[in-house]
Design an enzyme around this catalytic site. Structure first.
Site, PDB file in Angstrom:
ATOM      1  N   ASP A   8      -3.932  -5.974  -5.033  1.00 28.02           N
ATOM      2  CA  ASP A   8      -3.844  -4.603  -4.558  1.00 28.02           C
ATOM      3  C   ASP A   8      -4.709  -4.433  -3.306  1.00 28.02           C
ATOM      4  O   ASP A   8      -5.632  -5.211  -3.060  1.00 28.02           O
ATOM      5  CB  ASP A   8      -4.328  -3.630  -5.635  1.00 28.02           C
ATOM      6  CG  ASP A   8      -3.457  -3.649  -6.880  1.00 28.02           C
ATOM      7  OD1 ASP A   8      -2.265  -3.993  -6.755  1.00 28.02           O
ATOM      8  OD2 ASP A   8      -3.982  -3.317  -7.960  1.00 28.02           O
ATOM      9  N   ARG A   9      -4.435  -3.393  -2.572  1.00 25.62           N
ATOM     10  CA  ARG A   9      -5.170  -3.110  -1.337  1.00 25.62           C
ATOM     11  C   ARG A   9      -6.679  -3.115  -1.567  1.00 25.62           C
ATOM     12  O   ARG A   9      -7.445  -3.685  -0.791  1.00 25.62           O
ATOM     13  CB  ARG A   9      -4.728  -1.768  -0.771  1.00 25.62           C
ATOM     14  CG  ARG A   9      -5.535  -1.317   0.435  1.00 25.62           C
ATOM     15  CD  ARG A   9      -5.033  -0.019   1.011  1.00 25.62           C
ATOM     16  NE  ARG A   9      -5.794   0.339   2.197  1.00 25.62           N
ATOM     17  CZ  ARG A   9      -5.285   0.953   3.267  1.00 25.62           C
ATOM     18  NH1 ARG A   9      -4.015   1.291   3.271  1.00 25.62           N
ATOM     19  NH2 ARG A   9      -6.033   1.241   4.305  1.00 25.62           N
TER      20      ARG A   9
END
Length: 298
Positions: free
Chosen positions: A136-137
């Site tokens: 994820d970011r």
């Protein structure tokens, strides 16, 4: 970028076609199609031949994987990269938090792919986006990417078969048992394109093993190591919420319990066999300051 492979055919391997020989070594149908179209793709004893050619003991089979076209819509952007390992077939990076991996509508030029495209451009090489693992970011840590079609095919197969071992660090709310396993299927949250939830009727199988590393009574948080058997979207975040111990800083699943400005999740260790050489590779990335500052164990 060209990647060349050279094979000496043994007596046990004679009698098979080139197609059969290469498929046994992980060359996909897509890769074979590209090789057949390339003048230098497949050569047997120096001669261009079809994949239907029968192999004989002592033959020399030369394969050239050619790449001239970079991934579309990935703009090269200068970016500081933390590269832990690189060879002709793969690359391992330590991704910082707040960095998307792939370009999207709202993230055109701030992704890890943009930085790698620039890194390749400085070497006059085309960048083809082949991330094997996903983060994820706001998750930091180890990320694996393949540098050619064959290593990508083999690593993707290894990932699906559970042969790439990934261990994460997470900081969760509350005090948790020392060890445990969560086996709870995960599905998309109804009405949301982003959120996931545990769903025993419609979810995909998901298994997470965890171990307590440390506990702080104040502010009541636990440091865990977690190993995944499956790789579902948001798996650790959803499983820990299901267990009643959501990640701190997780604005999506645990709003209001921040302590740090992102979900406290870090891809800590990576262990797998090299897709070409077969050598065992192991990597570890220490957690960044925002997570490390919460526990003296670091």
């Amino acid at each position: 970028m060209n990647r060349n492979f050279h094979y000496l055919i043994s007596g046990e391997e004679s009698g098979s076609t080139i197609r059969e020989y290469l498929r046994q070594r992980g060359y996909s149908h897509h890769i074979l199609t590209g090789l057949k179209r390339s003048p230098r793709g497949i050569r047997l004893n120096g001669e261009r031949v079809p994949v239907s050619r029968i192999l004989s003991s002592g033959d020399f089979l030369d394969i050239c994987l050619e790449e001239t076209d970079p991934s579309a819509n990935v703009v090269p952007v200068p970016m500081e990269l933390s590269i832990l390992y690189e060879d002709e077939d793969l690359l391992v990076l330590n991704k910082p938090a707040d960095t998307p991996v792939h370009p999207s509508v709202n993230n055109r030029e701030n992704t890890l792919a943009n930085g790698l495209a620039w890194y390749y451009k400085q070497q006059n090489l085309p960048f083809v986006c082949r991330f094997i693992s996903r983060l994820d970011r706001d998750t930091s840590g180890l990320l694996l990417t393949a540098k050619n079609a064959l290593s990508a095919s083999l690593l993707s197969a290894a990932l699906k078969q559970g042969q790439i071992e990934k261990t994460y660090l997470a900081i969760v709310q509350g005090q948790i048992d020392e060890t445990g396993t969560i086996s709870a299927p995960i599905a998309r949250e109804a009405g949301s394109a982003l959120k996931r939830r545990v769903d025993f009727e419609e979810g995909d199988p998901a298994v997470t093993h965890y171990q307590l590393l440390a506990y702080r009574p104040d502010p009541d948080i636990s440091l865990l190591s977690l190993r995944l058997e499956t790789g579902r979207t948001h798996q650790i975040r959803v499983h820990m919420l299901y267990l009643g111990h959501p990640l701190i800083g997780d604005f999506l699943y645990n709003p209001g319990r921040e302590l740090i400005g992102r979900q406290a999740l870090h891809a800590w260790k990576l262990k797998f066999y090299h897709p070409i050489t077969g050598k065992l590779l192991e990597f570890q990335a220490d957690p960044p300051k925002d997570m490390a500052g919460l526990f003296s164990e670091f």
